[in-house]
Scaffold this motif. Structure first.
Motif, PDB file in Angstrom:
ATOM      1  N   GLU A   1       1.855   6.553  -9.712  1.00 63.83           N
ATOM      2  CA  GLU A   1       0.676   6.501  -8.832  1.00 63.83           C
ATOM      3  C   GLU A   1       0.861   5.448  -7.730  1.00 63.83           C
ATOM      4  O   GLU A   1       1.258   4.321  -8.013  1.00 63.83           O
ATOM      5  CB  GLU A   1      -0.577   6.181  -9.655  1.00 63.83           C
ATOM      6  CG  GLU A   1      -1.859   6.225  -8.841  1.00 63.83           C
ATOM      7  CD  GLU A   1      -3.098   6.013  -9.688  1.00 63.83           C
ATOM      8  OE1 GLU A   1      -4.207   6.069  -9.127  1.00 63.83           O
ATOM      9  OE2 GLU A   1      -2.969   5.784 -10.914  1.00 63.83           O
ATOM     10  N   PRO A   2       0.556   5.789  -6.468  1.00 64.86           N
ATOM     11  CA  PRO A   2       0.715   4.830  -5.371  1.00 64.86           C
ATOM     12  C   PRO A   2      -0.269   3.664  -5.484  1.00 64.86           C
ATOM     13  O   PRO A   2      -1.391   3.813  -5.959  1.00 64.86           O
ATOM     14  CB  PRO A   2       0.425   5.671  -4.113  1.00 64.86           C
ATOM     15  CG  PRO A   2       0.603   7.086  -4.548  1.00 64.86           C
ATOM     16  CD  PRO A   2       0.193   7.130  -5.984  1.00 64.86           C
ATOM     17  N   SER A   3       0.167   2.507  -5.005  1.00 69.53           N
ATOM     18  CA  SER A   3      -0.646   1.298  -5.026  1.00 69.53           C
ATOM     19  C   SER A   3      -1.663   1.296  -3.893  1.00 69.53           C
ATOM     20  O   SER A   3      -1.470   1.935  -2.855  1.00 69.53           O
ATOM     21  CB  SER A   3       0.262   0.069  -4.908  1.00 69.53           C
ATOM     22  OG  SER A   3      -0.482  -1.120  -4.962  1.00 69.53           O
TER      23      SER A   3
ATOM     24  N   THR B   1       0.825  -1.202   0.000  1.00 70.29           N
ATOM     25  CA  THR B   1       0.000   0.000   0.000  1.00 70.29           C
ATOM     26  C   THR B   1       0.869   1.267   0.000  1.00 70.29           C
ATOM     27  O   THR B   1       1.793   1.397   0.812  1.00 70.29           O
ATOM     28  CB  THR B   1      -0.921   0.012   1.228  1.00 70.29           C
ATOM     29  OG1 THR B   1      -1.687  -1.193   1.244  1.00 70.29           O
ATOM     30  CG2 THR B   1      -1.857   1.207   1.197  1.00 70.29           C
ATOM     31  N   GLY B   2       0.566   2.170  -0.930  1.00 70.71           N
ATOM     32  CA  GLY B   2       1.261   3.452  -0.974  1.00 70.71           C
ATOM     33  C   GLY B   2       2.531   3.471  -1.785  1.00 70.71           C
ATOM     34  O   GLY B   2       3.119   4.538  -1.988  1.00 70.71           O
ATOM     35  N   GLN B   3       2.990   2.332  -2.277  1.00 70.86           N
ATOM     36  CA  GLN B   3       4.234   2.294  -3.045  1.00 70.86           C
ATOM     37  C   GLN B   3       3.961   2.410  -4.545  1.00 70.86           C
ATOM     38  O   GLN B   3       2.976   1.874  -5.053  1.00 70.86           O
ATOM     39  CB  GLN B   3       4.987   0.991  -2.762  1.00 70.86           C
ATOM     40  CG  GLN B   3       5.462   0.858  -1.329  1.00 70.86           C
ATOM     41  CD  GLN B   3       6.168  -0.455  -1.067  1.00 70.86           C
ATOM     42  OE1 GLN B   3       5.813  -1.495  -1.622  1.00 70.86           O
ATOM     43  NE2 GLN B   3       7.185  -0.418  -0.207  1.00 70.86           N
ATOM     44  N   SER B   4       4.840   3.090  -5.257  1.00 69.76           N
ATOM     45  CA  SER B   4       4.712   3.233  -6.708  1.00 69.76           C
ATOM     46  C   SER B   4       5.806   2.447  -7.408  1.00 69.76           C
ATOM     47  O   SER B   4       6.824   2.090  -6.810  1.00 69.76           O
ATOM     48  CB  SER B   4       4.815   4.708  -7.107  1.00 69.76           C
ATOM     49  OG  SER B   4       6.142   5.177  -6.917  1.00 69.76           O
TER      50      SER B   4
END
Length: 308
Positions: free
Chosen positions: A240-242, A163-166
């Motif tokens: 875009e973040p995951s 979560t939150g990683q691009s």
């Protein structure tokens, strides 16, 4: 097996008409047989539907058929690529008797691409094994979340974000595309596209970066063709973040190319370890699905057999 007795015509001229009395008797016998069958059928149906063992056996057979059904293997390509990337795997998986679907990816942004794949998966009945290459790994990580039909995730030289990683963040400082963080034109040709969000453009990997960074173990002529025919990818897709990752609830496998310069092996290993993936390493550059289709297919089938 039911058999029907045919009345004998021995000793009688075949052209001789059947006597009226015998015709009436025959009609009466047929009518009686039909009436008896009509009387017996309802009771036979009632006995079958009320019989516990018979009904249970039917359910057991249905369950056995369902559990042995082959999953549909859905292949998802990465950025700057298209469905033809999977040609070698499609041929091998079909030859092995598996239903295969290659999902088109718009490459407009991680949320858009994931939503598109979710809709694509909704059109498939039965179990699914989902396979993603490179940026396609980010897409399957998001699209499969909460989908009970997806039984396995397979990452081929791919991003496995939390979560939150691009994708840009996960590439690491040693990646072939890392200089784009400070100077995008050192890696990409930037092209505006209609309807793009503010500050977002389409990206094309420069041919020199593509052939050396992406396709290092392919013949130069093949690498040049791939560089010239690459599909544009929105900058939003790689920045875009995951969202919530599907690998938290779905078992996963990862193929790590030890010569990969786009997602260096150390980055791939770290992501796979974080996700608890089963890891296989091969001596390949980033486009292992093209340069090593047999080994890529073998890992996919390993995941299929482990979850079927």
């Amino acid at each position: 097996m039911n058999t029907q007795e045919v009345p004998s015509t021995a000793g009688r001229d075949p052209a001789e008409p059947t006597p009226p009395a015998r015709r009436r008797a025959r009609r009466f016998g047929i009518a009686a047989t039909i009436a008896l069958a009509a009387a017996l059928v309802p009771s036979s149906i009632a006995a079958a539907t009320s019989s516990g063992p018979t009904h249970q056996q039917g359910s057991a057979n249905a369950a056995e058929h369902h559990s042995s059904a082959k999953p549909t293997i859905v292949l998802v390509h990465g950025a700057w690529a298209d469905n033809s990337s999977w040609s070698g795997e499609v041929q091998r998986l079909q030859a092995a008797g598996y239903p295969v679907a290659v999902a088109p990816t718009p490459l407009r942004g991680l949320s858009e691409d994931s939503d598109y794949l979710k809709s694509f998966l909704a059109s498939i009945s039965g179990p699914v094994v989902l396979v993603g290459h490179s940026y396609g790994g980010s897409v399957i990580t998001n699209a499969a979340t909460g989908n009970a039909a997806v039984k396995a995730l397979v990452y081929i030289d791919a991003y496995i974000p939390d979560t939150g990683q691009s994708a840009a963040e996960l590439s690491g400082p040693d990646a072939a595309l890392s200089s784009a963080a400070t100077d995008p034109t050192s890696v990409f040709s930037l092209v505006p596209y209609p309807g793009a969000p503010a500050g977002i453009v389409d990206t094309y990997v420069l041919p020199s970066v593509f052939t050396s960074g992406f396709a290092g173990d392919l013949p130069k002529a093949k690498a040049a063709v791939l560089a010239a025919s690459q599909t544009p990818t929105s900058l939003k897709a790689i920045t875009e973040p995951s969202g919530a990752p599907a690998w938290k609830t779905i078992p996963s496998w990862a193929l790590v190319g030890k010569q990969d310069k786009v997602i260096p092996p150390a980055q791939q290993r770290a992501m796979a370890a974080h996700a608890g993936s089963h890891v296989t390493e091969i001596n390949s550059a980033h486009m292992s699905l093209i340069s090593h289709p047999a080994q890529t297919t073998a890992l996919i089938l390993t995941a299929v057999r482990a979850t079927n």
